[in-house]
Design a protein around this motif. Structure first.
Motif, mmCIF file in Angstrom:
data_model
loop_
_atom_site.group_PDB
_atom_site.id
_atom_site.type_symbol
_atom_site.label_atom_id
_atom_site.label_comp_id
_atom_site.label_asym_id
_atom_site.label_seq_id
_atom_site.Cartn_x
_atom_site.Cartn_y
_atom_site.Cartn_z
ATOM 1 N N ALA A 59 1.150 7.734 -2.685
ATOM 2 C CA ALA A 59 1.131 7.136 -1.351
ATOM 3 C C ALA A 59 -0.072 6.219 -1.174
ATOM 4 O O ALA A 59 0.050 5.107 -0.652
ATOM 5 N N LEU A 60 -1.224 6.688 -1.608
ATOM 6 C CA LEU A 60 -2.431 5.872 -1.469
ATOM 7 C C LEU A 60 -2.354 4.620 -2.332
ATOM 8 O O LEU A 60 -2.710 3.527 -1.888
ATOM 9 N N TYR A 61 -1.899 4.767 -3.564
ATOM 10 C CA TYR A 61 -1.728 3.585 -4.414
ATOM 11 C C TYR A 61 -0.802 2.571 -3.743
ATOM 12 O O TYR A 61 -1.090 1.375 -3.709
ATOM 13 N N LEU A 62 0.297 3.040 -3.208
ATOM 14 C CA LEU A 62 1.260 2.150 -2.566
ATOM 15 C C LEU A 62 0.628 1.445 -1.373
ATOM 16 O O LEU A 62 0.739 0.228 -1.223
ATOM 17 N N TYR A 63 -0.047 2.203 -0.538
ATOM 18 C CA TYR A 63 -0.689 1.640 0.660
ATOM 19 C C TYR A 63 -1.739 0.593 0.285
ATOM 20 O O TYR A 63 -1.887 -0.419 0.966
ATOM 21 N N LEU A 64 -2.456 0.833 -0.816
ATOM 22 C CA LEU A 64 -3.539 -0.064 -1.224
ATOM 23 C C LEU A 64 -3.069 -1.234 -2.078
ATOM 24 O O LEU A 64 -3.881 -2.031 -2.522
ATOM 25 N N GLY A 65 -1.769 -1.338 -2.301
ATOM 26 C CA GLY A 65 -1.235 -2.472 -3.057
ATOM 27 C C GLY A 65 -1.277 -2.306 -4.560
ATOM 28 O O GLY A 65 -1.198 -3.281 -5.305
ATOM 29 N N CYS A 66 -1.365 -1.079 -5.032
ATOM 30 C CA CYS A 66 -1.401 -0.777 -6.467
ATOM 31 C C CYS A 66 -0.007 -0.346 -6.896
ATOM 32 O O CYS A 66 0.253 0.841 -7.133
ATOM 33 N N TRP A 67 0.904 -1.293 -6.989
ATOM 34 C CA TRP A 67 2.315 -0.993 -7.197
ATOM 35 C C TRP A 67 2.562 -0.253 -8.509
ATOM 36 O O TRP A 67 3.265 0.765 -8.529
ATOM 37 N N ASP A 68 2.011 -0.742 -9.609
ATOM 38 C CA ASP A 68 2.262 -0.093 -10.907
ATOM 39 C C ASP A 68 1.751 1.347 -10.918
ATOM 40 O O ASP A 68 2.433 2.249 -11.415
ATOM 41 N N GLU A 69 0.570 1.556 -10.353
ATOM 42 C CA GLU A 69 0.010 2.900 -10.303
ATOM 43 C C GLU A 69 0.844 3.806 -9.397
ATOM 44 O O GLU A 69 1.064 4.981 -9.718
ATOM 45 N N ALA A 70 1.313 3.267 -8.280
ATOM 46 C CA ALA A 70 2.189 4.039 -7.388
ATOM 47 C C ALA A 70 3.464 4.423 -8.122
ATOM 48 O O ALA A 70 3.923 5.577 -8.038
ATOM 49 N N HIS A 71 4.028 3.487 -8.845
ATOM 50 C CA HIS A 71 5.256 3.745 -9.589
ATOM 51 C C HIS A 71 5.042 4.826 -10.639
ATOM 52 O O HIS A 71 5.798 5.796 -10.723
ATOM 53 N N ASN A 72 4.004 4.672 -11.439
ATOM 54 C CA ASN A 72 3.750 5.634 -12.513
ATOM 55 C C ASN A 72 3.458 7.028 -11.966
ATOM 56 O O ASN A 72 3.905 8.030 -12.529
ATOM 57 N N THR A 73 2.723 7.086 -10.873
ATOM 58 C CA THR A 73 2.389 8.384 -10.289
ATOM 59 C C THR A 73 3.631 9.036 -9.682
ATOM 60 O O THR A 73 3.887 10.217 -9.917
ATOM 61 N N ALA A 74 4.398 8.274 -8.920
ATOM 62 C CA ALA A 74 5.620 8.820 -8.323
ATOM 63 C C ALA A 74 6.599 9.265 -9.401
ATOM 64 O O ALA A 74 7.280 10.284 -9.247
ATOM 65 N N ASP A 75 6.646 8.536 -10.501
ATOM 66 C CA ASP A 75 7.560 8.858 -11.594
ATOM 67 C C ASP A 75 7.221 10.201 -12.228
ATOM 68 O O ASP A 75 8.086 10.838 -12.826
#
Length: 176
Positions: A59-75
């Motif tokens: 969630a934090l990665y997504l909010y902060l604009g870190c799309w790849d990190e958000a994707h990898n973490t959610a995955d």
């Protein structure tokens, strides 16, 4: 803007509050389409959260604009919360089919009733129940249409706030 969502930085651990405070306090709209590069300082801030669950980090990665990190973490999360974040990431990609796949895996998430009510209050008519597939289509169709795009951004922020708050409560004894 938000009538029923009570999003307060003080409800979260100091580390999380600090990260959010430096980036709009959890109230700045995220883009409907992903950014191309992750801000290095944002990635480092989230990586320092040792006790935060994977859904909270996504969630934090997504909010902060870190799309790849958000994707990898959610995955890496095999539960409805992770699937929900994964779906949002793919909605922003934009990849409607992949977002739909992850929303199907999510199923009926506990925040859907409140999300439907909040979206209705914001002016997005979702019907009696939240329909994530309809919202994926809406986001895809309104990009670059000023009034409708603003509505999509507002509802996406409501969605983020509700899911983030839900995920921080998941560890019942902690504020992560």
């Amino acid at each position: 803007m938000l009538e029923k969502v009570s999003f307060q930085l003080g409800d979260y651990a100091a580390e999380i509050s600090g990260i959010l405070a430096s980036a709009g306090g959890g109230f700045h709209p995220m883009p409907l389409v992903k950014n191309s590069a992750s801000p290095a300082n944002a990635v480092r801030e989230v990586e320092r959260l040792r006790n935060a669950s994977a859904p909270v980090r996504a969630a934090l990665y997504l909010y902060l604009g870190c799309w790849d990190e958000a994707h990898n973490t959610a995955d890496s999360v095999e539960n409805p919360d992770g699937y929900f974040w994964h779906a949002i990431v793919h909605r922003q990609e934009p990849d409607a089919a992949n977002a739909g796949y992850w929303f199907r895996k999510t199923g009926r998430h506990p925040i859907f009733p409140k999300l439907a009510a909040e979206a209705e209050s914001a002016g997005y008519h979702s019907g009696s129940e939240w329909d994530p597939y309809r919202f994926v289509d809406f986001c895809g169709n309104v990009r670059a249409r000023s009034a409708e795009e603003r509505l999509a951004l507002e509802v996406q922020l409501i969605e983020w706030q509700l899911l983030f708050d839900f995920c921080t409560q998941a560890n019942r004894g902690q504020r992560f």
